[in-house]
Design a protein around this motif. Structure first.
Motif, mmCIF file in Angstrom:
data_model
loop_
_atom_site.group_PDB
_atom_site.id
_atom_site.type_symbol
_atom_site.label_atom_id
_atom_site.label_comp_id
_atom_site.label_asym_id
_atom_site.label_seq_id
_atom_site.Cartn_x
_atom_site.Cartn_y
_atom_site.Cartn_z
ATOM 1 N N LYS A 270 2.738 6.118 13.940
ATOM 2 C CA LYS A 270 3.355 4.839 14.306
ATOM 3 C C LYS A 270 3.154 3.783 13.214
ATOM 4 C CE LYS A 270 2.503 5.610 19.256
ATOM 5 N NZ LYS A 270 1.728 5.144 20.447
ATOM 6 N N ALA A 271 2.116 3.947 12.395
ATOM 7 C CA ALA A 271 1.793 2.946 11.364
ATOM 8 C C ALA A 271 1.561 3.642 10.028
ATOM 9 C CB ALA A 271 0.565 2.140 11.773
ATOM 10 N N PRO A 272 2.633 4.104 9.372
ATOM 11 C CA PRO A 272 2.461 4.824 8.095
ATOM 12 C C PRO A 272 1.809 3.973 7.006
ATOM 13 C CG PRO A 272 4.774 4.295 8.520
ATOM 14 C CD PRO A 272 4.040 4.001 9.764
ATOM 15 N N ASP A 273 1.968 2.656 7.052
ATOM 16 C CA ASP A 273 1.323 1.803 6.046
ATOM 17 C C ASP A 273 -0.194 1.868 6.161
ATOM 18 O OD1 ASP A 273 3.748 1.059 5.047
ATOM 19 O OD2 ASP A 273 3.861 -0.827 6.168
ATOM 20 N N ALA A 274 -0.682 2.019 7.402
ATOM 21 C CA ALA A 274 -2.129 2.157 7.590
ATOM 22 C C ALA A 274 -2.621 3.477 6.994
ATOM 23 C CB ALA A 274 -2.473 2.084 9.072
ATOM 24 N N ALA A 275 -1.813 4.511 7.101
ATOM 25 C CA ALA A 275 -2.188 5.800 6.505
ATOM 26 C C ALA A 275 -2.233 5.673 4.988
ATOM 27 C CB ALA A 275 -1.187 6.873 6.914
ATOM 28 N N LYS A 276 -1.274 4.953 4.407
ATOM 29 C CA LYS A 276 -1.273 4.768 2.943
ATOM 30 C C LYS A 276 -2.473 3.952 2.505
ATOM 31 C CE LYS A 276 3.764 5.075 2.533
ATOM 32 N NZ LYS A 276 5.020 4.336 2.186
ATOM 33 N N ALA A 277 -2.843 2.952 3.293
ATOM 34 C CA ALA A 277 -4.012 2.132 2.956
ATOM 35 C C ALA A 277 -5.288 2.977 2.986
ATOM 36 C CB ALA A 277 -4.133 0.962 3.927
ATOM 37 N N LEU A 278 -5.363 3.875 3.970
ATOM 38 C CA LEU A 278 -6.535 4.769 4.031
ATOM 39 C C LEU A 278 -6.605 5.657 2.798
ATOM 40 C CD1 LEU A 278 -8.903 6.074 5.599
ATOM 41 C CD2 LEU A 278 -7.218 7.603 6.637
ATOM 42 N N LEU A 279 -5.475 6.213 2.394
ATOM 43 C CA LEU A 279 -5.449 7.104 1.237
ATOM 44 C C LEU A 279 -5.719 6.364 -0.053
ATOM 45 C CD1 LEU A 279 -2.381 9.355 2.123
ATOM 46 C CD2 LEU A 279 -4.805 9.879 2.392
ATOM 47 N N ALA A 280 -5.528 5.055 -0.064
ATOM 48 C CA ALA A 280 -5.765 4.273 -1.284
ATOM 49 C C ALA A 280 -7.214 3.818 -1.419
ATOM 50 C CB ALA A 280 -4.858 3.049 -1.295
ATOM 51 N N THR A 281 -8.049 4.121 -0.420
ATOM 52 C CA THR A 281 -9.457 3.704 -0.464
ATOM 53 C C THR A 281 -10.204 4.549 -1.469
ATOM 54 O OG1 THR A 281 -9.364 3.092 1.879
ATOM 55 C CG2 THR A 281 -11.544 3.367 0.882
ATOM 56 N N GLY A 282 -10.891 3.916 -2.385
ATOM 57 C CA GLY A 282 -11.616 4.634 -3.430
ATOM 58 C C GLY A 282 -10.732 4.939 -4.624
ATOM 59 N N GLU A 283 -11.374 5.356 -5.715
ATOM 60 C CA GLU A 283 -10.645 5.565 -6.968
ATOM 61 C C GLU A 283 -10.203 6.993 -7.193
ATOM 62 O OE1 GLU A 283 -12.569 3.971 -10.403
ATOM 63 O OE2 GLU A 283 -12.786 1.958 -9.556
ATOM 64 N N SER A 284 -10.668 7.963 -6.379
ATOM 65 C CA SER A 284 -10.233 9.340 -6.563
ATOM 66 C C SER A 284 -8.781 9.485 -6.134
ATOM 67 C CB SER A 284 -11.122 10.282 -5.761
ATOM 68 O OG SER A 284 -11.046 9.973 -4.380
ATOM 69 N N ALA A 285 -8.076 10.385 -6.778
ATOM 70 C CA ALA A 285 -6.636 10.534 -6.515
ATOM 71 C C ALA A 285 -6.420 11.159 -5.146
ATOM 72 C CB ALA A 285 -6.003 11.402 -7.596
#
Length: 429
Positions: free
Chosen positions: A414-429
C-alpha cells in the motif's frame, strides 16, 4: 608584519579550558632587517668557532639564496622531499618501550604518607604470604612478570579462568571477578576453579585451549531451559544445573547482527574506524574546530567496508563514547571494568528497530535469505531462524512470523515509498 608608523593590533582571547590561552605575550620571531633575518645577523656577529650547526645552516641558506640561481628550485625540492618523508614516517606504527634505569632510584617508606618524611629504605619484593620470588630472577619488572606466571602462583591463573568462565556463563565461579581479596565473594565451586587454573597453567597459558575446554564441556552444552522449581532454588545458575542464558554484550550484539546479515568485515588489524553515529556526536566535548580526526574535534563518519568492521575497531572517545554501545551497558572506559552490568530496557529495543546499523543489517539479512533459501515464505523463515538461532523455527514461532510477514507485506504494497525508504537505509547497495 608591522608597517612603518602606528600599527593597530587586535587580540582576541578565548579561554580553552586548561590550555592557558588567557595569557599572551610579544616575541620577535623570524624578523628581518632589510633582506637579512635576525637569525643570520646574530650568526654573522658570532665568532665562527662558536657558531652552532643551526647558525652555520642559516648562513649557508642565506648565502645560497643570494648567490646561486639554482638554489630556490633545489630548496623547494628539498622541502617537498622532507614533507613526503614526514608523511611516510606517520604511516609507520610505533610502540612505546620502557627501560629500567641502570641504577634504580632509592625507594623509602614515607612516614605517615608524607612525601618529605623519608623512612626506612625498601627494595623490590612480593607479599610474604604468597610464594617467594623466583630463584635467579632479576629484581625488576621482568622478575615480577616471571613471579606472576610462576606455576607456584595460582592467583593469576585463577583470575584469568574466572573471567573466561564469566564470559561464557554470564557470571564467574567467583561472582566478584574484579575482587579476589578478603572482601570478594568465595567461589561457588572452589574445586572446579582450582582444577581449571591448574589445567590452564599446564596448557602453557593457552587461551584457545581453555575456551575450547569450557564450550565442549557437558556443563556448557546443557539446554538453558529452567526446570520447574529450579528458578526459585538457583535463579542465577550458580549450581550449573542448566546452560547459560543471558544477553550478549554491546559489541557482540552489533557484531552478531553484522555477521548474520553477511556485512561483517572479518579482516584483522588496522586503524580504528568511525561507523554510523548520531550527527554532532562530539560537538559538545570538542575544544575548537579544525576537523582533525584523531584529535577528536569533529566526528567524520567513515564509508565502505569501514562501516562494517568488528566493534573492536570502533574509534572510542571517552568523553563521548558511542551511544549504541553505552545503551547496552558497555563501560565508558574511564576506569577498568572487569564485570559489566546487564539491563534490558525499551530504549534498547527502539535502537535495534531504528538505528541505521541494525536496520541496514536487517534488510541485508533479508536479501541474503531471499538469495540463499527457497522461494516461499515458510522456507525463508526456517532459514532466517537457522542463521540466527542455529535451528529451524518451531511451529508457534513459524505461525507468528508468517502472520507478521503477511501483514508487513500488505502494508508495504500500500505504501511503496516506505519500502523504498527502507531499502535506502544505510550505504550498502
Amino acid at each position: 608584519e608591522l608597517n612603518a608608523g602606528d600599527n593597530n593590533i587586535l587580540v582576541k582571547v578565548v579561554d580553552f579550558y586548561d590550555f592557558n590561552a588567557h595569557t599572551f605575550f610579544f616575541a620577535r620571531r623570524g624578523e628581518a632587517i632589510g633582506p637579512m633575518s635576525l637569525d643570520v645577523e646574530r650568526a654573522l656577529l658570532q665568532d665562527p668557532a662558536a657558531r652552532s650547526d643551526a647558525d652555520t645552516m642559516a648562513l649557508r641558506g642565506f648565502y645560497r639564496s643570494r648567490n646561486w640561481d639554482q638554489w630556490p628550485a633545489l630548496h623547494e625540492q628539498e622541502l617537498d622531499r622532507a614533507w613526503e618523508l614526514a608523511q611516510l614516517d606517520k604511516q609507520i606504527p610505533t610502540t612505546m618501550v620502557m627501560e629500567d634505569l641502570p641504577e634504580p632510584r632509592p625507594a623509602t617508606i614515607l612516614v605517615r604518607g608524607q612525601y618529605d618524611q623519608l623512612g626506612e629504605a625498601v627494595s623490590p619484593g612480593v607479599p610474604a604470604a604468597l610464594h617467594a620470588w623466583p630463584e635467579g630472577a632479576p629484581r625488576n619488572r621482568l622478575g615480577l612478570a616471571q613471579w606472576l606466571v610462576s606455576p607456584e602462583n595460582p592467583l593469576t591463573a585463577r583470575v584469568a579462568v574466572n573471567r573466561d568462565w564469566q564470559r561464557f556463563f554470564g557470571i564467574g565461579l567467583v561472582r566478584t571477578a574484579d575482587d579476589f581479596g578478603v572482601q570478594g565473594e568465595s567461589p561457588s565451586n572452589p574445586e572446579l576453579l582450582d582444577w581449571l587454573a591448574r589445567a590452564f597453567i599446564a596448557s602453557g597459558w593457552d587461551m584457545k585451549a581453555l575456551q575450547r575446554l569450557i564450550v565442549t564441556s557437558a556443563t556448557y552444552r546443557q539446554v538453558s531451559h529452567v526446570r520447574p522449581g529450579l528458578a526459585e532454588l538457583d535463579p542465577e545458575n550458580r549450581l550449573l544445573a542448566r546452560g547459560p542464558r543471558y544477553r550478549l554484550d554491546a559489541e557482540q550484539i552489533r557484531d552478531n547482527a553484522l555477521a548474520a546479515s553477511g556485512l561483517l568485515v572479518e579482516a584483522l588489524g588496522g586503524p580504528s574506524v568511525l561507523p554510523y553515529q548520531p550527527p554532532g556526536l562530539w560537538r559538545d566535548v570538542a575544544y575548537g574546530g579544525g576537523g582533525l580526526r584523531y584529535t577528536a574535534q569533529e566526528f567524520i563518519q567513515d564509508h565502505g567496508d569501514k562501516l562494517y568492521r568488528r566493534s573492536l575497531y570502533t574509534f572510542w572517545k571517552r568523553a563521548a563514547a558511542p551511544p549504541g554501545m553505552l545503551l547496552f551497558d558497555a563501560p565508558n572506559r574511564e576506569v577498568c571494568t572487569a564485570r559489566r552490568n546487564r539491563s534490558n530496557t525499551p530504549l534498547q529495543a527502539l535502537a535495534l528497530m531504528n538505528d541505521t546499523q541494525y536496520v541496514e543489517a536487517a534488510r541485508e539479512m533479508a536479501e541474503r535469505v531471499m538469495k540463499e533459501s527457497g522461494p516461499d515464505a515458510v522456507s525463508r523463515i526456517d532459514y532466517a531462524c537457522t542463521l540466527l538461532l542455529a535451528r529451524p523455527a518451531r511451529p508457534a514461532e513459524k505461525d507468528a512470523l508468517l502472520a507478521q510477514y503477511e501483514a508487513q507485506l500488505a502494508d508495504y504494497r500500500k505504501a511503496p515509498d516506505a519500502a523504498k525508504a527502507l531499502l535506502a537505509t544505510g550505504e550498502s547497495a
